[in-house]
Design a protein around this motif. Structure first.
Motif, mmCIF file in Angstrom:
data_model
loop_
_atom_site.group_PDB
_atom_site.id
_atom_site.type_symbol
_atom_site.label_atom_id
_atom_site.label_comp_id
_atom_site.label_asym_id
_atom_site.label_seq_id
_atom_site.Cartn_x
_atom_site.Cartn_y
_atom_site.Cartn_z
ATOM 1 N N LEU A 22 13.040 62.602 -61.156
ATOM 2 C CA LEU A 22 11.850 61.788 -60.953
ATOM 3 C C LEU A 22 10.748 62.564 -60.247
ATOM 4 C CD1 LEU A 22 13.088 58.267 -59.779
ATOM 5 C CD2 LEU A 22 11.887 58.790 -61.909
ATOM 6 N N GLN A 23 9.520 62.365 -60.678
ATOM 7 C CA GLN A 23 8.352 62.872 -59.969
ATOM 8 C C GLN A 23 7.836 61.776 -59.048
ATOM 9 O OE1 GLN A 23 6.035 63.904 -63.490
ATOM 10 N NE2 GLN A 23 6.310 66.078 -63.024
ATOM 11 N N ASN A 24 7.427 62.153 -57.827
ATOM 12 C CA ASN A 24 6.944 61.208 -56.822
ATOM 13 C C ASN A 24 7.925 60.056 -56.611
ATOM 14 O OD1 ASN A 24 4.433 62.670 -56.643
ATOM 15 N ND2 ASN A 24 3.828 61.670 -58.563
ATOM 16 N N PRO A 25 9.177 60.375 -56.318
ATOM 17 C CA PRO A 25 10.180 59.298 -56.195
ATOM 18 C C PRO A 25 9.960 58.444 -54.953
ATOM 19 C CG PRO A 25 11.106 61.410 -55.515
ATOM 20 C CD PRO A 25 9.750 61.713 -56.083
ATOM 21 N N GLU A 26 10.210 57.160 -55.120
ATOM 22 C CA GLU A 26 10.130 56.205 -54.022
ATOM 23 C C GLU A 26 11.413 55.382 -54.008
ATOM 24 O OE1 GLU A 26 7.415 52.345 -52.614
ATOM 25 O OE2 GLU A 26 7.117 53.272 -54.592
ATOM 26 N N LYS A 27 12.087 55.365 -52.869
ATOM 27 C CA LYS A 27 13.346 54.633 -52.726
ATOM 28 C C LYS A 27 13.066 53.240 -52.176
ATOM 29 C CE LYS A 27 17.851 54.963 -50.382
ATOM 30 N NZ LYS A 27 18.660 55.800 -49.449
ATOM 31 N N ILE A 28 13.564 52.232 -52.894
ATOM 32 C CA ILE A 28 13.354 50.848 -52.477
ATOM 33 C C ILE A 28 14.705 50.146 -52.458
ATOM 34 C CG2 ILE A 28 12.246 48.643 -53.046
ATOM 35 C CD1 ILE A 28 10.170 50.413 -54.633
ATOM 36 N N ILE A 29 15.045 49.535 -51.347
ATOM 37 C CA ILE A 29 16.303 48.790 -51.234
ATOM 38 C C ILE A 29 15.978 47.304 -51.257
ATOM 39 C CG2 ILE A 29 18.306 48.299 -49.788
ATOM 40 C CD1 ILE A 29 18.112 51.151 -48.708
ATOM 41 N N HIS A 30 16.605 46.608 -52.181
ATOM 42 C CA HIS A 30 16.334 45.178 -52.352
ATOM 43 C C HIS A 30 17.565 44.520 -52.957
ATOM 44 C CE1 HIS A 30 13.858 41.592 -52.920
ATOM 45 N NE2 HIS A 30 14.356 41.484 -54.132
ATOM 46 N N ALA A 31 17.896 43.333 -52.474
ATOM 47 C CA ALA A 31 19.049 42.560 -52.977
ATOM 48 C C ALA A 31 20.335 43.381 -52.945
ATOM 49 C CB ALA A 31 18.772 42.055 -54.394
ATOM 50 N N GLY A 32 20.468 44.204 -51.901
ATOM 51 C CA GLY A 32 21.675 44.999 -51.741
ATOM 52 C C GLY A 32 21.801 46.170 -52.692
ATOM 53 N N ARG A 33 20.706 46.503 -53.384
ATOM 54 C CA ARG A 33 20.728 47.590 -54.354
ATOM 55 C C ARG A 33 19.631 48.600 -54.031
ATOM 56 N NH1 ARG A 33 22.718 43.144 -56.250
ATOM 57 N NH2 ARG A 33 24.114 43.051 -58.047
ATOM 58 N N THR A 34 19.852 49.821 -54.492
ATOM 59 C CA THR A 34 18.859 50.865 -54.308
ATOM 60 C C THR A 34 18.147 51.110 -55.628
ATOM 61 O OG1 THR A 34 20.142 51.937 -52.568
ATOM 62 C CG2 THR A 34 18.473 53.279 -53.686
ATOM 63 N N PHE A 35 16.833 51.034 -55.599
ATOM 64 C CA PHE A 35 16.006 51.278 -56.769
ATOM 65 C C PHE A 35 15.163 52.521 -56.506
ATOM 66 C CE2 PHE A 35 16.971 46.824 -56.555
ATOM 67 C CZ PHE A 35 17.208 46.439 -57.870
ATOM 68 N N TRP A 36 15.043 53.364 -57.518
ATOM 69 C CA TRP A 36 14.201 54.547 -57.417
ATOM 70 C C TRP A 36 13.045 54.414 -58.400
ATOM 71 C CZ3 TRP A 36 14.653 58.326 -53.833
ATOM 72 C CH2 TRP A 36 15.854 58.389 -53.106
ATOM 73 N N ARG A 37 11.836 54.415 -57.864
ATOM 74 C CA ARG A 37 10.645 54.295 -58.692
ATOM 75 C C ARG A 37 9.903 55.639 -58.701
ATOM 76 N NH1 ARG A 37 7.114 49.202 -57.425
ATOM 77 N NH2 ARG A 37 6.960 50.210 -55.383
ATOM 78 N N GLY A 38 9.404 56.023 -59.868
ATOM 79 C CA GLY A 38 8.679 57.273 -59.977
ATOM 80 C C GLY A 38 8.180 57.469 -61.387
ATOM 81 N N THR A 39 7.892 58.725 -61.707
ATOM 82 C CA THR A 39 7.383 59.064 -63.030
ATOM 83 C C THR A 39 8.329 60.045 -63.700
ATOM 84 O OG1 THR A 39 5.120 58.797 -62.238
ATOM 85 C CG2 THR A 39 5.401 59.978 -64.303
ATOM 86 N N LEU A 40 8.561 59.828 -64.990
ATOM 87 C CA LEU A 40 9.418 60.707 -65.771
ATOM 88 C C LEU A 40 8.838 60.810 -67.174
ATOM 89 C CD1 LEU A 40 12.041 62.329 -65.347
ATOM 90 C CD2 LEU A 40 13.326 60.347 -66.170
ATOM 91 N N HIS A 41 8.510 62.035 -67.581
ATOM 92 C CA HIS A 41 7.903 62.283 -68.900
ATOM 93 C C HIS A 41 6.663 61.417 -69.132
ATOM 94 C CE1 HIS A 41 11.225 64.891 -69.847
ATOM 95 N NE2 HIS A 41 12.090 63.914 -69.632
#
Length: 255
Positions: A22-41
């Motif tokens: 991932l480019q510019n990854p952002e880690k977000i924890i919500h509802a007991g889960r880890t989500f990674w938001r960013g840019t890919l291709h």
């Protein structure tokens, strides 16, 4: 307006190294889960692990819809092959799903989720064709580089890519008797099943509720028989992780 593509898997190994890419990854924890938001291709993506089972998968898919505004969800993982011509090392792209442990009869017919018009929930046709093309490209290229003999298979194994019905249920199908019984029951009702797993049908239902395009690809890790528990972990590490990386990357480059 930008759109978000969600990449979902049940287990970390089914996700490969997508998070690290991932480019510019952002880690977000919500509802007991880890989500990674960013840019890919060039796409805005969210990568998440659903955990195992239909409820866990439905929760995660709902969060992807409501919190992250996902407009497309792609599930990548492994499954047990139960179709007659589906072998270990093959890959199945889902065209539709049903819940094999749903039985609200006699209120409605077996396998029909009450309140829905059909037993089988269709995946998005256009997204599925794009995922199918990416899968065929990946399997054709990568299968020659995998040490199949280390998995107890023929060294020259050449996996096939299938497209059709996958079924989900909250049970790891792991005996030949259970696998055969499930296949025969479905086929006798006109549902030619290719593979079985534990999450996809739930995600398909959530996507139908929210109007989200859904597609799924599953690498066949075992034959959902008496050897399933012996094959699973090694196969996921050796083959499924590699396919997850390369199929998703090829898919994102094409959309």
């Amino acid at each position: 307006m930008s759109t978000t593509i969600a990449i979902l898997s049940a287990l970390p190994q089914e996700q490969g190294s997508l998070v690290h890419a991932l480019q510019n990854p952002e880690k977000i924890i919500h509802a007991g889960r880890t989500f990674w938001r960013g840019t890919l291709h060039g796409h805005q993506v969210v990568i998440a692990l659903s955990g195992i089972g239909k409820v866990a998968a439905a929760t995660t898919a709902t969060v992807l819809a409501e919190k992250f505004g996902a407009t497309r969800i792609v599930f990548t993982g492994v499954a047990g092959g139960i179709g007659a011509n589906v072998k270990v090392g093959d890959v199945v792209v889902a065209r539709d799903y049903l819940q094999h442990d749903m039985d609200a009869s006699p209120i409605v017919e077996r396998w029909l989720v009450p309140g829905y018009p059909q037993i089988r929930m269709a995946c998005d046709a256009a997204l599925t064709e794009q995922l199918l093309a990416a899968t065929r490209e990946t399997v054709e290229r990568d299968s020659h580089q995998i040490d199949w003999a280390s998995l107890g298979m023929e060294a020259q194994h050449r996996p096939q890519v299938h497209a059709g019905l996958i079924v989900s249920g909250d049970r790891f199908v792991s005996t030949a008797q259970e696998s055969d019984s499930l296949r025969l029951a479905l086929e006798s009702a006109g549902h030619a099943v290719l593979a079985v797993e534990m999450e996809g049908a739930a995600v398909a239902q959530v996507c139908a509720d929210f109007g989200i395009a859904f597609a799924a690809v599953r690498t066949i890790s075992d034959r959902a028989d008496d050897g399933a528990h012996l094959d699973f972990l090694q196969f996921v590490e050796t083959v499924a992780s590699r396919y997850a990386d390369h199929v998703v990357n090829a898919f994102l480059k094409s959309v």
